[in-house]
Scaffold this motif. Structure first.
Motif, PDB file in Angstrom:
ATOM      1  N   ILE A 149       0.820  -1.232   0.000  1.00 24.48           N
ATOM      2  CA  ILE A 149       0.000   0.000   0.000  1.00 24.48           C
ATOM      3  C   ILE A 149       0.849   1.276   0.000  1.00 24.48           C
ATOM      4  CG2 ILE A 149      -1.994  -1.103   1.019  1.00 24.48           C
ATOM      5  CD1 ILE A 149       0.284   0.963   3.214  1.00 24.48           C
ATOM      6  N   GLU A 150       2.168   1.113  -0.130  1.00 21.21           N
ATOM      7  CA  GLU A 150       3.055   2.279  -0.088  1.00 21.21           C
ATOM      8  C   GLU A 150       2.733   3.259  -1.223  1.00 21.21           C
ATOM      9  OE1 GLU A 150       7.864   3.266   0.043  1.00 21.21           O
ATOM     10  OE2 GLU A 150       7.130   1.276  -0.521  1.00 21.21           O
ATOM     11  N   ASP A 151       2.598   4.549  -0.878  1.00 23.31           N
ATOM     12  CA  ASP A 151       2.344   5.647  -1.824  1.00 23.31           C
ATOM     13  C   ASP A 151       1.029   5.489  -2.590  1.00 23.31           C
ATOM     14  OD1 ASP A 151       4.802   6.806  -1.147  1.00 23.31           O
ATOM     15  OD2 ASP A 151       5.862   5.655  -2.677  1.00 23.31           O
ATOM     16  N   ALA A 152       0.101   4.694  -2.078  1.00 26.17           N
ATOM     17  CA  ALA A 152      -1.170   4.480  -2.779  1.00 26.17           C
ATOM     18  C   ALA A 152      -2.122   5.638  -2.518  1.00 26.17           C
ATOM     19  CB  ALA A 152      -1.816   3.176  -2.337  1.00 26.17           C
ATOM     20  N   SER A 153      -2.754   6.112  -3.591  1.00 31.18           N
ATOM     21  CA  SER A 153      -3.777   7.157  -3.455  1.00 31.18           C
ATOM     22  C   SER A 153      -5.157   6.548  -3.221  1.00 31.18           C
ATOM     23  CB  SER A 153      -3.812   8.035  -4.708  1.00 31.18           C
ATOM     24  OG  SER A 153      -4.058   7.250  -5.867  1.00 31.18           O
ATOM     25  N   GLU A 154      -5.296   5.264  -3.536  1.00 28.85           N
ATOM     26  CA  GLU A 154      -6.557   4.562  -3.298  1.00 28.85           C
ATOM     27  C   GLU A 154      -6.253   3.093  -3.027  1.00 28.85           C
ATOM     28  OE1 GLU A 154     -10.906   4.173  -5.452  1.00 28.85           O
ATOM     29  OE2 GLU A 154      -9.134   3.744  -6.662  1.00 28.85           O
ATOM     30  N   VAL A 155      -6.970   2.534  -2.051  1.00 26.83           N
ATOM     31  CA  VAL A 155      -6.828   1.116  -1.714  1.00 26.83           C
ATOM     32  C   VAL A 155      -8.217   0.493  -1.660  1.00 26.83           C
ATOM     33  CG1 VAL A 155      -6.020  -0.576  -0.023  1.00 26.83           C
ATOM     34  CG2 VAL A 155      -4.754   1.564  -0.350  1.00 26.83           C
ATOM     35  N   VAL A 156      -8.414  -0.581  -2.407  1.00 27.48           N
ATOM     36  CA  VAL A 156      -9.693  -1.296  -2.370  1.00 27.48           C
ATOM     37  C   VAL A 156      -9.430  -2.767  -2.090  1.00 27.48           C
ATOM     38  CG1 VAL A 156     -10.894   0.309  -3.896  1.00 27.48           C
ATOM     39  CG2 VAL A 156      -9.710  -1.662  -4.871  1.00 27.48           C
ATOM     40  N   VAL A 157     -10.429  -3.405  -1.511  1.00 27.44           N
ATOM     41  CA  VAL A 157     -10.317  -4.797  -1.090  1.00 27.44           C
ATOM     42  C   VAL A 157     -11.494  -5.576  -1.660  1.00 27.44           C
ATOM     43  CG1 VAL A 157     -10.472  -6.345   0.905  1.00 27.44           C
ATOM     44  CG2 VAL A 157      -9.060  -4.295   1.032  1.00 27.44           C
ATOM     45  N   ALA A 168     -10.902   0.724   1.233  1.00 30.40           N
ATOM     46  CA  ALA A 168     -10.191   0.495   2.494  1.00 30.40           C
ATOM     47  C   ALA A 168      -9.426   1.749   2.895  1.00 30.40           C
ATOM     48  CB  ALA A 168      -9.238  -0.686   2.362  1.00 30.40           C
ATOM     49  N   LYS A 169      -9.289   1.927   4.189  1.00 34.08           N
ATOM     50  CA  LYS A 169      -8.533   3.048   4.745  1.00 34.08           C
ATOM     51  C   LYS A 169      -7.245   2.527   5.371  1.00 34.08           C
ATOM     52  CE  LYS A 169      -8.754   6.617   8.341  1.00 34.08           C
ATOM     53  NZ  LYS A 169      -9.567   7.194   9.450  1.00 34.08           N
ATOM     54  N   ASN A 177       9.450  -2.872   9.084  1.00 31.18           N
ATOM     55  CA  ASN A 177       9.033  -4.261   9.296  1.00 31.18           C
ATOM     56  C   ASN A 177       8.135  -4.770   8.179  1.00 31.18           C
ATOM     57  OD1 ASN A 177      10.167  -5.097  11.951  1.00 31.18           O
ATOM     58  ND2 ASN A 177       9.031  -3.312  12.681  1.00 31.18           N
ATOM     59  N   ASP A 178       7.869  -3.923   7.195  1.00 31.55           N
ATOM     60  CA  ASP A 178       7.071  -4.257   6.015  1.00 31.55           C
ATOM     61  C   ASP A 178       5.693  -4.820   6.364  1.00 31.55           C
ATOM     62  OD1 ASP A 178       6.552  -4.268   3.335  1.00 31.55           O
ATOM     63  OD2 ASP A 178       7.451  -6.221   2.972  1.00 31.55           O
ATOM     64  N   LEU A 179       5.025  -4.167   7.320  1.00 25.44           N
ATOM     65  CA  LEU A 179       3.659  -4.546   7.667  1.00 25.44           C
ATOM     66  C   LEU A 179       2.789  -3.296   7.734  1.00 25.44           C
ATOM     67  CD1 LEU A 179       4.262  -7.242  10.446  1.00 25.44           C
ATOM     68  CD2 LEU A 179       3.423  -7.641   8.123  1.00 25.44           C
ATOM     69  N   ALA A 180       1.518  -3.452   7.368  1.00 30.34           N
ATOM     70  CA  ALA A 180       0.588  -2.333   7.384  1.00 30.34           C
ATOM     71  C   ALA A 180      -0.788  -2.822   7.810  1.00 30.34           C
ATOM     72  CB  ALA A 180       0.509  -1.676   6.004  1.00 30.34           C
ATOM     73  N   LEU A 181      -1.537  -1.918   8.391  1.00 32.38           N
ATOM     74  CA  LEU A 181      -2.889  -2.209   8.865  1.00 32.38           C
ATOM     75  C   LEU A 181      -3.870  -1.339   8.094  1.00 32.38           C
ATOM     76  CD1 LEU A 181      -4.204  -3.970  11.104  1.00 32.38           C
ATOM     77  CD2 LEU A 181      -4.139  -1.948  12.581  1.00 32.38           C
ATOM     78  N   ILE A 182      -4.862  -1.981   7.464  1.00 33.50           N
ATOM     79  CA  ILE A 182      -5.905  -1.242   6.751  1.00 33.50           C
ATOM     80  C   ILE A 182      -7.258  -1.702   7.289  1.00 33.50           C
ATOM     81  CG2 ILE A 182      -4.466  -1.038   4.695  1.00 33.50           C
ATOM     82  CD1 ILE A 182      -6.117  -3.211   3.378  1.00 33.50           C
ATOM     83  N   LYS A 183      -8.323  -0.958   6.928  1.00 33.40           N
ATOM     84  CA  LYS A 183      -9.642  -1.292   7.461  1.00 33.40           C
ATOM     85  C   LYS A 183     -10.721  -1.005   6.434  1.00 33.40           C
ATOM     86  CE  LYS A 183     -12.292  -0.926  11.749  1.00 33.40           C
ATOM     87  NZ  LYS A 183     -13.627  -1.044  11.150  1.00 33.40           N
ATOM     88  N   VAL A 184     -11.707  -1.915   6.386  1.00 30.10           N
ATOM     89  CA  VAL A 184     -12.892  -1.727   5.550  1.00 30.10           C
ATOM     90  C   VAL A 184     -14.102  -1.618   6.467  1.00 30.10           C
ATOM     91  CG1 VAL A 184     -11.947  -2.933   3.555  1.00 30.10           C
ATOM     92  CG2 VAL A 184     -13.230  -4.218   5.280  1.00 30.10           C
ATOM     93  N   ASP A 185     -15.154  -0.976   5.970  1.00 29.19           N
ATOM     94  CA  ASP A 185     -16.390  -0.841   6.738  1.00 29.19           C
ATOM     95  C   ASP A 185     -17.201  -2.114   6.557  1.00 29.19           C
ATOM     96  OD1 ASP A 185     -18.513   0.043   8.183  1.00 29.19           O
ATOM     97  OD2 ASP A 185     -19.237   1.487   6.697  1.00 29.19           O
ATOM     98  N   ALA A 186     -17.092  -3.018   7.526  1.00 28.12           N
ATOM     99  CA  ALA A 186     -17.776  -4.308   7.396  1.00 28.12           C
ATOM    100  C   ALA A 186     -17.984  -4.907   8.779  1.00 28.12           C
ATOM    101  CB  ALA A 186     -16.970  -5.264   6.529  1.00 28.12           C
ATOM    102  N   THR A 187     -18.884  -5.864   8.854  1.00 28.99           N
ATOM    103  CA  THR A 187     -19.116  -6.635  10.076  1.00 28.99           C
ATOM    104  C   THR A 187     -19.289  -8.101   9.694  1.00 28.99           C
ATOM    105  OG1 THR A 187     -21.507  -6.265   9.934  1.00 28.99           O
ATOM    106  CG2 THR A 187     -20.234  -4.715  11.286  1.00 28.99           C
TER     107      THR A 187
END
Length: 400
Positions: A149-157, A168-169, A177-187
């Motif tokens: 997700i590096e330098d991404a202007s938009e992220v979708v899942v 996704a946000k 450490n080459d890890l990232a946390l993203i989130k989608v609006d879901a349950t």
């Protein structure tokens, strides 16, 4: 065109040149052949009548049998040739559940692995990238590689079985450490289960799952073993340590996807693969960030998402790699007043381990100190003048 063709130039006999049909010559039959002396005309008539009756019955029975056997079709003038052969053998359902262990693992993880698509824009235009993610929580937290997700202007899942992507946000990212946390609006999402730290052993069977090469359809599933533990590699962002080496095939697009054991538990996050060049060959050498490291970084990312600034540890030394074939990293410089200086570390010391973790090169020492917290005291094993010594250093925060 068929394999066998009729040759129009072959020698043929035109129908006009064929010899006329020849009828068989019938011998002349005299009355004596049927009217033998001593046999009356009435007896001859009875024999002929009986033969005719049996002939008629035989014809009727033969026609019936031919119809039942599908040898003759009375409703068409075309001739039919029936060819019978042995039936194809197809396995019957024996009622047993599931397939192989790997198939069961893939099925278990199917709803916990997602494809991640990004849009990256720069001075040269925009482009698209694809990676993989692992569902962490039922309310939409997803873990992936930072470089995805590096330098991404938009992220979708996009989830398994869905046709439309979800926006996704990006909550937090740790390039070191080459890890990232993203989130989608879901349950109601199905979260993956992570293995217990320290449970992975060399030789364990593992399965890599991810959207390799952005191929159509579901994720790619490959299998292999744990080839080695605690590997360290250098990357564009520094160094990655505590890596699992595996021979399970990992390709572009697999980044951020899970490496799982046969229980379906995540033991690592796929991050890199070794590639050969003109000077060396590399086959089936992939790397995953081990669960031991992943669980620590996840908590750091969550703190970062809540506004807590992530600070890296600092020791205050210069390093060089050993060129004599030995293990460790050579100290080439010690900053005055630094944690290393206060601990008594000297130039030309060889660092062998930090907190019990072997150091195989300078990248390993950099990664080990970076992952430690400022204020944390670490034990550093040194080789000096033929002796092994242990020093304790209390780290400070790295300045920008």
């Amino acid at each position: 065109m068929s394999d066998f063709n009729f040759n129009e130039n072959s020698t043929q006999f035109p129908s006009s040149q064929l010899p006329p049909p020849q009828l068989p010559v019938q011998p002349e039959i005299s009355a004596q052949d049927y009217d033998q002396p001593g046999r009356s005309p009435r007896r001859r008539f009875g024999v002929v009548l009986v033969a005719a009756v049996f002939g008629l019955l035989g014809g009727i029975i033969g026609t019936y049998v031919a119809q039942e056997a599908n040898l003759v079709d009375l409703n068409t003038s075309e001739s039919i040739t029936q060819i019978t052969s042995a039936p194809v053998v197809v396995a019957e359902d024996d009622g047993s559940s599931g397939g192989s262990l790997i198939a069961q693992v893939a099925e278990r993880l199917a709803n916990s692995v997602v494809t991640i698509s990004t849009t990256v824009s720069d001075d040269f235009g925009s482009g698209r990238g694809v990676g993989t993610g692992v569902v962490l929580t039922s309310d939409g937290e997803i873990l992936t590689n930072a470089h995805v997700i590096e330098d991404a202007s938009e992220v979708v899942v996009r989830f398994a079985g869905e046709t439309e992507p979800r926006v996704a946000k990006v909550l937090a990212s740790d390039l070191g450490n080459d890890l990232a946390l993203i989130k989608v609006d879901a349950t109601g999402l199905i979260a993956a289960t992570f293995a217990k730290p320290g449970s992975v052993k060399v030789g364990d069977t593992v399965v890599a799952i991810g959207y390799a090469l952005a191929l159509d359809g579901g994720p790619t599933v490959t299998s292999g073993i744990v080839s080695a533990l605690k590997r360290t590699i250098e990357t564009d962002s520094g160094a990655l340590n505590s890596l699992i080496q595996t021979d399970a095939a990992i390709s572009s697009g697999n980044s951020g996807g899970p490496l799982v054991n046969l229980k379906g538990e995540v033991v690592g996050i796929n991050t890199a693969v070794a590639r050969g060049d003109s000077d060396s060959a590399a086959n089936n050498i992939g790397f995953s960030i081990s669960v031991d490291e992943v669980l620590i970084v996840i908590e750091q990312l969550r703190e970062q998402a809540n506004g807590v600034e992530r600070k890296e540890g600092f020791l205050g030394v210069g390093l060089a790699a050993r060129d004599d074939g030995g293990q460790g990293a050579i100290i080439t410089n010690v900053q005055p007043g630094s944690p290393a200086d206060k601990a008594g570390i000297l130039i030309d010391d060889v660092v062998l381990a930090v907190d019990g973790e072997p150091i195989d090169g300078q990248a390993g020492l950099v990664a080990a100190i970076r992952d430690a917290e400022p204020g944390q005291t670490v034990k550093i094993e040194i080789f000096r003048d033929g002796e092994r010594l242990v020093f304790e250093a209390t780290l400070i925060a790295r300045s920008e």
